[in-house]
Design an enzyme around this catalytic site. Structure first.
Site, mmCIF file in Angstrom:
data_model
loop_
_atom_site.group_PDB
_atom_site.id
_atom_site.type_symbol
_atom_site.label_atom_id
_atom_site.label_comp_id
_atom_site.label_asym_id
_atom_site.label_seq_id
_atom_site.Cartn_x
_atom_site.Cartn_y
_atom_site.Cartn_z
ATOM 1 N N GLU A 1 -2.848 13.894 -7.622
ATOM 2 C CA GLU A 1 -2.329 15.387 -7.942
ATOM 3 C C GLU A 1 -0.913 15.038 -8.037
ATOM 4 O O GLU A 1 -0.050 15.735 -8.750
ATOM 5 C CB GLU A 1 -2.528 15.708 -6.559
ATOM 6 C CG GLU A 1 -3.853 16.264 -6.154
ATOM 7 C CD GLU A 1 -4.510 15.152 -5.482
ATOM 8 O OE1 GLU A 1 -4.263 14.073 -5.435
ATOM 9 O OE2 GLU A 1 -5.181 15.494 -4.344
ATOM 10 N N CYS B 1 -0.793 9.523 -5.132
ATOM 11 C CA CYS B 1 -1.784 10.343 -5.560
ATOM 12 C C CYS B 1 -1.936 10.657 -6.794
ATOM 13 O O CYS B 1 -0.797 11.117 -7.342
ATOM 14 C CB CYS B 1 -2.221 11.264 -4.352
ATOM 15 S SG CYS B 1 -2.220 10.577 -2.670
ATOM 16 N N CYS C 1 0.160 15.587 -0.501
ATOM 17 C CA CYS C 1 -0.112 16.430 -1.822
ATOM 18 C C CYS C 1 0.087 17.779 -1.631
ATOM 19 O O CYS C 1 0.703 18.511 -2.441
ATOM 20 C CB CYS C 1 -1.528 15.880 -2.449
ATOM 21 S SG CYS C 1 -1.203 14.334 -3.062
ATOM 22 N N TYR D 1 0.697 -1.233 -0.097
ATOM 23 C CA TYR D 1 0.099 0.043 -0.028
ATOM 24 C C TYR D 1 0.708 1.289 0.108
ATOM 25 O O TYR D 1 0.468 2.244 -0.603
ATOM 26 C CB TYR D 1 -1.039 -0.069 1.285
ATOM 27 C CG TYR D 1 -1.919 -0.823 1.123
ATOM 28 C CD1 TYR D 1 -2.187 -1.839 0.025
ATOM 29 C CD2 TYR D 1 -2.552 -1.294 2.303
ATOM 30 C CE1 TYR D 1 -3.219 -2.695 0.128
ATOM 31 C CE2 TYR D 1 -3.681 -2.295 2.377
ATOM 32 C CZ TYR D 1 -4.037 -3.056 1.350
ATOM 33 O OH TYR D 1 -4.739 -4.129 1.231
HETATM 34 N N1 THU Z 1 -5.602 9.812 -2.980
HETATM 35 C C1 THU Z 1 -5.300 10.825 -4.209
HETATM 36 O O1 THU Z 1 -5.174 10.476 -5.216
HETATM 37 N N2 THU Z 1 -5.328 12.049 -3.741
HETATM 38 C C2 THU Z 1 -5.364 12.515 -2.490
HETATM 39 O O2 THU Z 1 -5.391 13.878 -2.283
HETATM 40 C C3 THU Z 1 -6.019 11.589 -1.321
HETATM 41 C C4 THU Z 1 -5.944 10.226 -1.643
HETATM 42 C C5 THU Z 1 -5.650 8.425 -3.336
HETATM 43 C C6 THU Z 1 -4.773 7.650 -2.590
HETATM 44 C C7 THU Z 1 -5.591 6.102 -2.509
HETATM 45 O O3 THU Z 1 -5.219 5.739 -3.870
HETATM 46 C C8 THU Z 1 -6.899 6.395 -2.533
HETATM 47 O O4 THU Z 1 -7.014 7.848 -2.995
HETATM 48 C C9 THU Z 1 -7.455 6.517 -1.053
HETATM 49 O O5 THU Z 1 -6.799 6.874 -0.312
#
Ligand code: THU
Length: 128
Positions: A59, A57, A91, A52
């Site tokens: 962004e 993310c 992020c 994990y």
């Molecule tokens: N996630 C993002 O892509 N951007 C964020 O700002 C918060 C979380 C993603 C990471 C993970 O793949 C999923 O959302 C759940 O946390």
């Protein structure tokens, strides 16, 4: 003249990028789109991993891809989730590093968005 990209167009690009998300563990699909000062749009989506901690993310995918393309000056970023979720702290720190003056459009999957800024999302930021 600098091409004009509206917030709605940037959100639409993030909605499109969201379709590419690799999120089999959380099923939380995220799309992002960064706008350069020259009017170019660079998309990103979240990319998860069975380990994990290897997840990145949307962004950060968009911003790091833009950097890899030689882009350095960004005016906005849009992020789209099912429920209009706000960008995570990790992020925000990367946004301060790479695009401190960006506007941020936070949208749900239907395209309903609110506008904020990187500085508003991360007050009193740590900086090198
Ligand atoms: N996630 C993002 O892509 N951007 C964020 O700002 C918060 C979380 C993603 C990471 C993970 O793949 C999923 O959302 C759940 O946390």
């Amino acid at each position: 003249m600098t091409p004009t990209v509206s917030p709605q167009q940037l959100v639409a690009a993030a909605q499109s990028a969201r379709k590419q998300a690799h999120a089999p563990y959380s099923n939380y699909f995220v799309g992002a789109a960064v706008l350069t000062v020259d009017g170019e749009i660079i998309p990103g989506c979240n990319v998860e991993n069975a380990s994990y901690g290897g997840t990145i993310c949307a962004e950060r995918v968009a911003l790091t891809a833009a950097i890899a393309q030689g882009k350095r000056d960004f005016s906005a970023i849009a992020v789209v989730t099912v429920d209009g979720g706000s960008p995570c702290g990790f992020c925000r720190q990367v946004m301060i590093e790479l695009g401190a003056e960006m506007d941020v459009y936070i949208s749900d999957e239907a395209g309903n968005f609110r506008s904020t800024t990187v500085r508003a999302l991360l007050p009193d930021a740590f900086g090198g």
